[in-house]
Structures are given as structure tokens and as C-alpha cells.
Design an enzyme around this catalytic site. Sequence first.
Site, short mmCIF file in Angstrom:
data_model
loop_
_atom_site.label_atom_id
_atom_site.label_comp_id
_atom_site.label_asym_id
_atom_site.label_seq_id
_atom_site.Cartn_x
_atom_site.Cartn_y
_atom_site.Cartn_z
N HIS A 127 0.81 -1.21 0.00
CA HIS A 127 0.00 0.00 0.00
C HIS A 127 0.85 1.27 0.00
CE1 HIS A 127 -3.20 -2.76 1.29
NE2 HIS A 127 -4.07 -1.80 1.02
N ASN A 158 8.02 -4.76 2.98
CA ASN A 158 6.65 -4.35 3.30
C ASN A 158 6.32 -4.59 4.77
OD1 ASN A 158 3.97 -3.53 2.90
ND2 ASN A 158 3.32 -5.57 2.24
#
Length: 275
Positions: A127, A158
Site C-alpha cells: 500500500h 513491506n
Amino acid sequence: MHVFLRQNLFSIPVLLVVFVFQNVLQSCTTKTNMSDVVSNEATDYSFDLNDFDFYPTSTTNQVIHHDYFVVSYSEKHEQAEWAAYELKKSHLSNSNFKRPYFIEDPKVTTKSADWRNYKNSGYDKGHLVPAGDMKFSKQAFDATFYTSNVAPQLSSFNNGVWNRLEQKVRYWAQKYNGLYVITGSILEDNLPTIGHEKVAVPNYFYKILLDTSRDELKMIAFLVPHEESKQPLYTFVVSVDELEKRTGIDFFHHLPDSIEEKLESSSDYKKWSFD
């Protein structure tokens, strides 16, 4: 004659008192006016933010406005060059919404990348606007799962240093009662790609934060190599000027020039709490 002298001698002290009083009054007025100038200068520094447009320039000419965040989508790289949003203290929530499936962004006219590009690629759908920042609303939360809001990220990145930075942003939003956040990646030529649509895999990701909660604005920027790292977050701090040179994007260009130049030229992180 004596009466005249007495009258004039009596009037001299009175005139002196009046003269002195006028000068004192003028001096006080001058000081008050100077105080007003200082006050106005401080106000100019923290200018009116009610209509502040904090969005960066776009090099792609495809800016997508969702209800709670905005992205500039690069069709060439099949991902956003940046995502921007305001994160307020009141936005922070522990709501436990069910994660939706990743889907294409219906507002991207050229169509955002198909989620299948990521399948068996070895990369997460990382994201840009974290779902964790949008838990104040199911609608806001679900919108972060548009593929226009993700980029290929190594799982170790991440879930590691990038996750640490996202958590630190939420900590600062709580501490400073609101931030403007811009997140993106360095979309260079000749990057490796994944999937049939050739989604580019960035070598660097960045975040820029602007805190407007105090009389004096402050800004910080991070440029993080796309790799696993245990390094402290402050080691990734850079100036916004450096990010502008590497991206061709003008960040916070609606700030008054004098303020923008001062904030964006600095890589000092001492005003931010890294505890």
C-alpha cells in the site's frame, strides 16, 4: 508683569508634562505597532490552512480524487507516482474491518493494473496509503485496496522497515494531532517489471510529512531503499529538495516560497520524536 511671569512659569511644567506624555504615548504606540508586525509575521509563517492545497504536481496528468486520498497514476509504470492524504488524530481507529479483495480503480481512465500481475511474482501488493490509516471508515478502508494504491514490494520490506515507518507516521499523527502525508516511489526508466502488464518494481520508496499543528510548520522526508533493513528510521531522512530532483515532482508548491524553500532544503529531523 509679575502676574504674567507667574502664569508663564506655571505653564512651563504643564507643557513639559504634556510633551513628555505625548512622547511616551507615541513610543507605546510604536511598540504596539511593532508587536503587531511581529504577530503578523508569525501569522504569515503559519498562514491560513483552511483552503490549503497540499497536493504535489503530477508528471502523468492523471490525478485521481477519492473521498479520503488522491493519487497521481502513471500508466507507464502501472502504479501511482504518489498518493496524498491528511491523517488526523481523529482518524486513528482500531476498527477491525474485513479486508476486501484488491480490484482495479474504476476512476483510472487508462485502467489500473490487474491484481493478477502480482500473482506468483514474489512481491506483495504494498500500500501507498496504508489501510491502517483509513480505519475510521469502511468506505475509506476499502478504497485503499484499489490497485492504483499499491506497488510491488518485497515481503521483507513491506512487513519490515516500511511497516515501521507507517506505524511511526500514525504515532506522529497522534502526537502532533494531524499530518499531511505524501507517499510514493522513484519511478525511473528501465526498472524491472512483473506480470503481463509490466508493473514496474521501484528501487526506492519515499514519504513526506508536513505538520501544521504548531505555530511553526515542520517537514520531514524519508527515502527508503527497497530492501530489508534494520536501520533506524532517521537514517533514511533526506531533504524534500532531493526527492524533487529525483522525481521531477514539485511538493507543497502552494506554500509561500520563503516557507517552502526553508522547509524543503532541510534534512534536520531533531524536531521529530523518534522515541
